[in-house]
Design a protein around this motif. Structure first.
Motif, PDB file in Angstrom:
ATOM      1  N   ASP A 161       0.831  -1.212   0.000  1.00  0.00           N
ATOM      2  CA  ASP A 161       0.000   0.000   0.000  1.00  0.00           C
ATOM      3  C   ASP A 161       0.862   1.258   0.000  1.00  0.00           C
ATOM      4  O   ASP A 161       0.630   2.199   0.768  1.00  0.00           O
ATOM      5  N   ASP A 162       1.893   1.272  -0.856  1.00  0.00           N
ATOM      6  CA  ASP A 162       2.809   2.412  -1.002  1.00  0.00           C
ATOM      7  C   ASP A 162       3.615   2.723   0.256  1.00  0.00           C
ATOM      8  O   ASP A 162       4.132   3.831   0.405  1.00  0.00           O
ATOM      9  N   HIS A 163       3.718   1.774   1.174  1.00  0.00           N
ATOM     10  CA  HIS A 163       4.543   1.940   2.375  1.00  0.00           C
ATOM     11  C   HIS A 163       5.642   0.887   2.379  1.00  0.00           C
ATOM     12  O   HIS A 163       5.385  -0.290   2.123  1.00  0.00           O
TER      13      HIS A 163
END
Length: 132
Positions: free
Chosen positions: A95-97
């Motif tokens: 999730d883009d982390h």
């Protein structure tokens, strides 16, 4: 507040990008080959092992795979995955982390998994993360 960069340097060779920084009066450096690589990476379908970088004259690679629904690694902790000794999971993007992986990190469908692997162990890593 977003600051608009005043000086943008176009870098032809990605290895030289580190030179172009604030010390040289450059606000942003842009590497065309690096941008093209990122675009190709985005276009690759889920469930494919992609070689991103080559080390030691091609004897080792940084590979990336986005785990598909049918990945045998989904839901498994790294410690239980059986990653070969010649490979190391160096990062997981979820999730883009960025997740710095540890033994108890459980992989999930949709995770982008980055692995540093020797050429000899690449097939085994593909089998673990992608399946047949």
């Amino acid at each position: 507040e977003f600051a608009v960069p005043r000086v943008v340097a176009r870098v032809n060779h990605p290895k030289n990008q580190w030179l172009f920084n604030e010390t040289w009066g450059v606000d942003v450096s842009v590497s065309t080959p690096q941008l093209l690589t990122a675009l190709v990476e985005e276009a690759v379908s889920v469930g494919s092992l992609v070689r991103l970088l080559r080390f030691e004259g091609g004897n080792a690679h940084l590979v990336e795979v986005t785990l598909a629904d049918d990945s045998p690694a989904a839901g498994i902790a790294l410690v239980d995955l059986g990653v070969p000794r010649e490979a190391t999971v160096v990062a997981v993007v979820r999730d883009d982390h960025l997740i710095v992986p540890r033994g108890d990190t459980r992989l999930a469908v949709g995770d982008e998994v980055l692995v540093l692997v020797t050429a000899d162990a690449e097939d085994a890593v593909q089998l673990l993360l992608v399946g047949r």
